[in-house]
Design a protein around this motif. Structure first.
Motif, PDB file in Angstrom:
ATOM      1  N   GLY A   3       0.826  -1.199   0.000  1.00  0.00           N
ATOM      2  CA  GLY A   3       0.000   0.000   0.000  1.00  0.00           C
ATOM      3  C   GLY A   3       0.858   1.246   0.000  1.00  0.00           C
ATOM      4  O   GLY A   3       2.097   1.190  -0.027  1.00  0.00           O
ATOM      5  N   PRO A   4       0.216   2.411   0.062  1.00  0.00           N
ATOM      6  CA  PRO A   4       0.959   3.673  -0.031  1.00  0.00           C
ATOM      7  C   PRO A   4       1.951   3.903   1.098  1.00  0.00           C
ATOM      8  O   PRO A   4       2.937   4.628   0.927  1.00  0.00           O
ATOM      9  CB  PRO A   4      -0.152   4.730  -0.007  1.00  0.00           C
ATOM     10  CG  PRO A   4      -1.345   4.036   0.588  1.00  0.00           C
ATOM     11  CD  PRO A   4      -1.230   2.614   0.178  1.00  0.00           C
ATOM     12  N   ASP A   5       1.727   3.314   2.273  1.00  0.00           N
ATOM     13  CA  ASP A   5       2.625   3.542   3.401  1.00  0.00           C
ATOM     14  C   ASP A   5       3.672   2.443   3.570  1.00  0.00           C
ATOM     15  O   ASP A   5       4.637   2.611   4.328  1.00  0.00           O
ATOM     16  CB  ASP A   5       1.818   3.640   4.705  1.00  0.00           C
ATOM     17  CG  ASP A   5       0.899   4.850   4.712  1.00  0.00           C
ATOM     18  OD1 ASP A   5       1.318   5.902   4.197  1.00  0.00           O
ATOM     19  OD2 ASP A   5      -0.233   4.731   5.221  1.00  0.00           O
ATOM     20  N   THR A   8       7.692  -0.850  -1.280  1.00  0.00           N
ATOM     21  CA  THR A   8       7.390  -1.361  -2.605  1.00  0.00           C
ATOM     22  C   THR A   8       8.087  -2.706  -2.794  1.00  0.00           C
ATOM     23  O   THR A   8       8.980  -3.089  -2.018  1.00  0.00           O
ATOM     24  CB  THR A   8       7.875  -0.391  -3.687  1.00  0.00           C
ATOM     25  OG1 THR A   8       9.309  -0.310  -3.624  1.00  0.00           O
ATOM     26  CG2 THR A   8       7.280   0.994  -3.476  1.00  0.00           C
TER      27      THR A   8
END
Length: 247
Positions: A3-5, A8
């Protein structure tokens, strides 16, 4: 995790191709947004169980990471709490956690759990999810280090989960992860030691006793029981014996 937090896939790959120490330095800013961070449910359950055998004066969170377990320990210890980890990046994140009431927070120490810089300094040592980073042959030395860091009669506590059975998908997921890590370590240097299936509770209990501990296990009720009635999670509490057997 992606997710964004969280990290990656590329960031996780960079971590996995590093050493354990540098890998956690890389992961530290996003570590609390990954499944690798011990869930609050586990921390709260362990703290509740330990509250029944306290009080404690001084505590150590061994392999503390970003300090989630250290803060849980803070509520159990009346005088001081110390978090130790060998990743400078993880400790940097831990230091930025402010105490809600503005009072003094834990002491953060960078160090190797296999060579602890403490002697008879603590009444309680805890560890959450760190044993996968130690090879089985390293556990006897680790437990002797913990015994040395504890005062006579002090406790070393850590939670353990019941291993999944072969009929459960998690069994094959963990087996697959460990297989990938073993192949990675056979082909790439430096090694990244992180194995989920290297921890054998029976062997660990035996090593604790040989290191000078008297060991008790208790169920963590919040996690319920399996179909056969056995606990899904337990708390291991190893009390230091002085002098240790054979010592």
């Amino acid at each position: 995790m992606f997710g964004p937090d969280g990290p990656t896939l590329r960031e996780l790959a960079a971590q996995a191709l590093s050493s354990v120490e540098h890998g956690y330095d890389l992961l530290a800013p996003k570590f609390d947004h990954t499944p690798f961070r011990t869930p609050d449910r586990v921390l709260d359950s362990v703290a509740e169980a330990l509250a029944g055998i306290g009080p404690f004066e001084d505590g150590l969170d061994l392999c503390c990471g970003t300090g989630a377990g250290t803060w849980a320990l803070a509520g159990l210890c009346r005088r001081s709490v110390t978090g130790l980890d060998f990743s400078a990046g993880m400790l940097d994140v831990a230091r930025r956690r402010a105490r809600p009431d503005g009072g003094p927070g834990p002491v953060w120490v960078r160090g190797d759990a296999r060579a602890l810089p403490f002697t008879a300094a603590f009444d309680l040592v805890v560890s959450f999810g760190a044993f996968g980073h130690f090879l089985p042959r390293e556990l006897p030395g680790l437990f002797r280090q913990v015994h040395t860091a504890l005062r006579p009669g002090g406790s070393f506590a850590f939670p353990v989960s019941a291993p999944p059975r072969p009929t459960h998908p998690a069994y094959w997921a963990l087996l697959g992860f460990d297989t990938v890590m073993r192949v990675r370590n056979a082909l790439w240097r430096p090694p990244f030691v992180m194995y989920y299936r290297a921890f054998r509770l029976g062997a660990v209990l035996g090593e604790l006793e040989r290191a000078g501990f008297a060991v008790e296990l208790s169920a963590l009720p919040a996690f319920g029981r399996r179909d056969d009635g056995s606990p899904r999670a337990r708390l291991v509490v190893a009390r230091s014996v002085t002098p240790p057997p054979g010592g």
